[in-house]
Motif scaffolding. Structure first.
Motif, PDB file in Angstrom:
ATOM      1  N   HIS A 179       1.534   2.119  -8.555  1.00  0.00           N
ATOM      2  CA  HIS A 179       0.076   2.234  -8.631  1.00  0.00           C
ATOM      3  C   HIS A 179      -0.489   1.574  -9.876  1.00  0.00           C
ATOM      4  O   HIS A 179      -1.673   1.239  -9.923  1.00  0.00           O
ATOM      5  CB  HIS A 179      -0.329   3.708  -8.582  1.00  0.00           C
ATOM      6  CG  HIS A 179       0.154   4.507  -9.749  1.00  0.00           C
ATOM      7  ND1 HIS A 179       1.440   5.001  -9.820  1.00  0.00           N
ATOM      8  CD2 HIS A 179      -0.472   4.876 -10.903  1.00  0.00           C
ATOM      9  CE1 HIS A 179       1.582   5.672 -10.967  1.00  0.00           C
ATOM     10  NE2 HIS A 179       0.457   5.599 -11.632  1.00  0.00           N
TER      11      HIS A 179
ATOM     12  N   ARG B 185       0.833  -1.210   0.000  1.00  0.00           N
ATOM     13  CA  ARG B 185       0.000   0.000   0.000  1.00  0.00           C
ATOM     14  C   ARG B 185       0.866   1.257   0.000  1.00  0.00           C
ATOM     15  O   ARG B 185       0.551   2.235  -0.688  1.00  0.00           O
ATOM     16  CB  ARG B 185      -0.907  -0.016   1.228  1.00  0.00           C
ATOM     17  CG  ARG B 185      -1.893   1.145   1.267  1.00  0.00           C
ATOM     18  CD  ARG B 185      -2.603   1.218   2.597  1.00  0.00           C
ATOM     19  NE  ARG B 185      -1.687   1.569   3.682  1.00  0.00           N
ATOM     20  CZ  ARG B 185      -1.305   2.807   3.959  1.00  0.00           C
ATOM     21  NH1 ARG B 185      -1.707   3.835   3.197  1.00  0.00           N
ATOM     22  NH2 ARG B 185      -0.488   3.052   4.970  1.00  0.00           N
TER      23      ARG B 185
ATOM     24  N   GLU C 205       0.649   4.019  -2.981  1.00  0.00           N
ATOM     25  CA  GLU C 205       0.267   5.397  -2.669  1.00  0.00           C
ATOM     26  C   GLU C 205       1.469   6.346  -2.635  1.00  0.00           C
ATOM     27  O   GLU C 205       1.356   7.474  -2.138  1.00  0.00           O
ATOM     28  CB  GLU C 205      -0.460   5.429  -1.325  1.00  0.00           C
ATOM     29  CG  GLU C 205      -1.766   4.635  -1.352  1.00  0.00           C
ATOM     30  CD  GLU C 205      -2.478   4.651  -0.023  1.00  0.00           C
ATOM     31  OE1 GLU C 205      -1.948   5.282   0.918  1.00  0.00           O
ATOM     32  OE2 GLU C 205      -3.559   4.039   0.078  1.00  0.00           O
ATOM     33  N   SER C 206       2.615   5.885  -3.132  1.00  0.00           N
ATOM     34  CA  SER C 206       3.837   6.698  -3.312  1.00  0.00           C
ATOM     35  C   SER C 206       4.429   7.190  -2.003  1.00  0.00           C
ATOM     36  O   SER C 206       5.272   8.094  -2.006  1.00  0.00           O
ATOM     37  CB  SER C 206       3.554   7.895  -4.234  1.00  0.00           C
ATOM     38  OG  SER C 206       3.108   7.456  -5.499  1.00  0.00           O
ATOM     39  N   GLU C 207       4.037   6.608  -0.876  1.00  0.00           N
ATOM     40  CA  GLU C 207       4.627   7.014   0.393  1.00  0.00           C
ATOM     41  C   GLU C 207       6.079   6.534   0.485  1.00  0.00           C
ATOM     42  O   GLU C 207       6.928   7.234   1.068  1.00  0.00           O
ATOM     43  CB  GLU C 207       3.807   6.453   1.560  1.00  0.00           C
ATOM     44  CG  GLU C 207       2.408   7.064   1.658  1.00  0.00           C
ATOM     45  CD  GLU C 207       1.682   6.628   2.904  1.00  0.00           C
ATOM     46  OE1 GLU C 207       2.345   6.485   3.958  1.00  0.00           O
ATOM     47  OE2 GLU C 207       0.457   6.408   2.848  1.00  0.00           O
TER      48      GLU C 207
ATOM     49  N   ARG D  66      -1.250  -3.434  -5.418  1.00  0.00           N
ATOM     50  CA  ARG D  66      -0.579  -3.997  -4.250  1.00  0.00           C
ATOM     51  C   ARG D  66      -0.674  -5.516  -4.188  1.00  0.00           C
ATOM     52  O   ARG D  66       0.008  -6.145  -3.381  1.00  0.00           O
ATOM     53  CB  ARG D  66      -1.183  -3.404  -2.977  1.00  0.00           C
ATOM     54  CG  ARG D  66      -2.673  -3.645  -2.845  1.00  0.00           C
ATOM     55  CD  ARG D  66      -3.313  -2.807  -1.763  1.00  0.00           C
ATOM     56  NE  ARG D  66      -2.822  -3.150  -0.443  1.00  0.00           N
ATOM     57  CZ  ARG D  66      -3.415  -2.734   0.681  1.00  0.00           C
ATOM     58  NH1 ARG D  66      -4.481  -1.953   0.612  1.00  0.00           N
ATOM     59  NH2 ARG D  66      -2.945  -3.083   1.850  1.00  0.00           N
TER      60      ARG D  66
END
Length: 370
Positions: free
Chosen positions: A295, A78, A82-84, A299
């Motif tokens: 994305h 995830r 979500e590019s975290e 995931r």
């Protein structure tokens, strides 16, 4: 520390959710199996919850590593989607730091697993086997329910109208049993009616003593029968076999006994218990390498190959345990070779793609300069 707490919380929350779901499924399936045994009179319904309680550590042995493995895939997947993770990398968050932050909770879970596999699970398995091997809990008459016909493992049909004194005294007993045809003897049907019945224990055997009744015997297809009245009629109770006793006696031995033994079977069992803890940090490295996605991919794109790798890992460990027990694999190397191979696989999957990209980048840079 903020980043570490955030990553650890994401993984632990996912692990609790996955482990709880899998544990509920496995316990439900096992409880249904036990309930089926109790329904046919092979197991006393009074001990079902105790057996489930004592087998709980054994369920955690295989569920907890899998739950932690899937939790890393879901939590980190995830973050990548979500590019975290991209933001953390841009802030100087290296692969080595991410590995250290992943191994800290992995080592904590491995420590918990060592307590379960080395102490709690053998103790619980031993308690469960004691309950299952107790004639009071698995004998057909020990599991009778008043007002209900029940079939024992030998094909005997039993019925009692009332039970007293902890199911040892019976009122209005009916028994029917068919003795199959054998060489030189015809099939025999036996019917017994008695006003009273009692379970008598002598040494290591149990006997059913009936009082004030009649016994009818019919042979083959003949309509005539013999009738015998009795004041006391006794028969030895055969112990009903239960399919629930499917666990190895080695799994119920305490770890101290395995350490003091030089037997190949004991060495294999000891290495298996230790392996259940070693597998956690190793699968954490593999999950960390497989969690890298974006994305576009989603995931769950690497979930199937990850599960396949995990299953192959467990199957090889199980096969290695059998090889040690059979003398085909030396205990010196034992299961440690398999752990080393998958540790090398996890580190290669984690670092080789980045090293390959750096090599390509450096080569292209040299070509542009020239």
């Amino acid at each position: 520390m903020i980043a570490f707490r955030y990553l650890a919380r994401e993984v632990m929350v996912a692990m609790v959710a996955v482990t709880s779901a899998v544990l509920l499924i496995i316990m439900s399936a096992r409880f249904v199996r036990y309930l089926a045994e109790a329904a046919v009179g092979k197991l006393s319904g009074d001990v079902l919850l105790w057996i489930m309680f004592y087998r709980l550590p054994g369920f955690f042995e295989l569920i907890l590593p899998l739950g932690f493995f899937i939790a890393i895939l879901l939590a980190y997947g995830r973050l990548y989607v979500e590019s975290e993770m991209v933001v953390l990398t841009a802030c100087g968050f290296s692969t080595n730091r991410l590995l250290v932050y992943t191994l800290i909770p992995a080592l904590f879970i491995a420590l918990v697993m060592s307590g379960i596999s080395l102490y709690l699970s053998p103790m619980g398995m031993n308690k469960a086997q004691q309950i299952l091997s107790d004639p009071k809990n698995k004998n057909g008459f020990g599991t009778l329910v008043p007002g209900r016909f029940q079939v024992a493992g030998s094909g005997r049909v039993s019925y009692v109208e009332g039970l007293h004194n902890h199911k040892k005294d019976m009122d209005n007993v009916f028994m029917a049993q068919v003795v199959p045809r054998s060489k030189g003897k015809a099939e025999e049907i036996s019917l017994i009616f008695a006003k009273t019945g009692k379970i008598v224990e002598k040494e290591d055997s149990r006997y059913l003593e009936l009082g004030n009744g009649y016994r009818y015997v019919m042979k083959g297809n003949r309509l005539d029968y013999s009738s015998t009245g009795f004041e006391r009629f006794g028969t030895r109770l055969d112990e009903a076999e239960s399919v629930l006793e499917d666990s190895s006696e080695l799994d119920a031995l305490p770890t101290s006994a395995l350490l003091a033994s030089s037997s190949l079977a004991h060495s294999a069992t000891l290495q298996w218990r230790i392996s259940l803890s070693l597998i956690i940090p190793i699968v954490a490295i593999i999950a960390l390498s497989l969690s890298k996605t974006n994305h576009r991919q989603g995931r769950y794109v690497k979930m199937l190959p990850a599960i396949l790798i995990y299953l192959i890992y467990l199957l090889l460990l199980n096969a290695g345990r059998g090889a040690i027990e059979g003398g085909k694999l030396s205990p010196v190397y034992g299961l440690w070779v398999i752990h080393a191979a998958f540790l090398a696989l996890g580190l290669a999957m984690l670092y080789l793609p980045g090293a390959w990209q750096r090599m390509r980048y450096n080569r292209n840079s040299r070509m542009q300069v020239s």
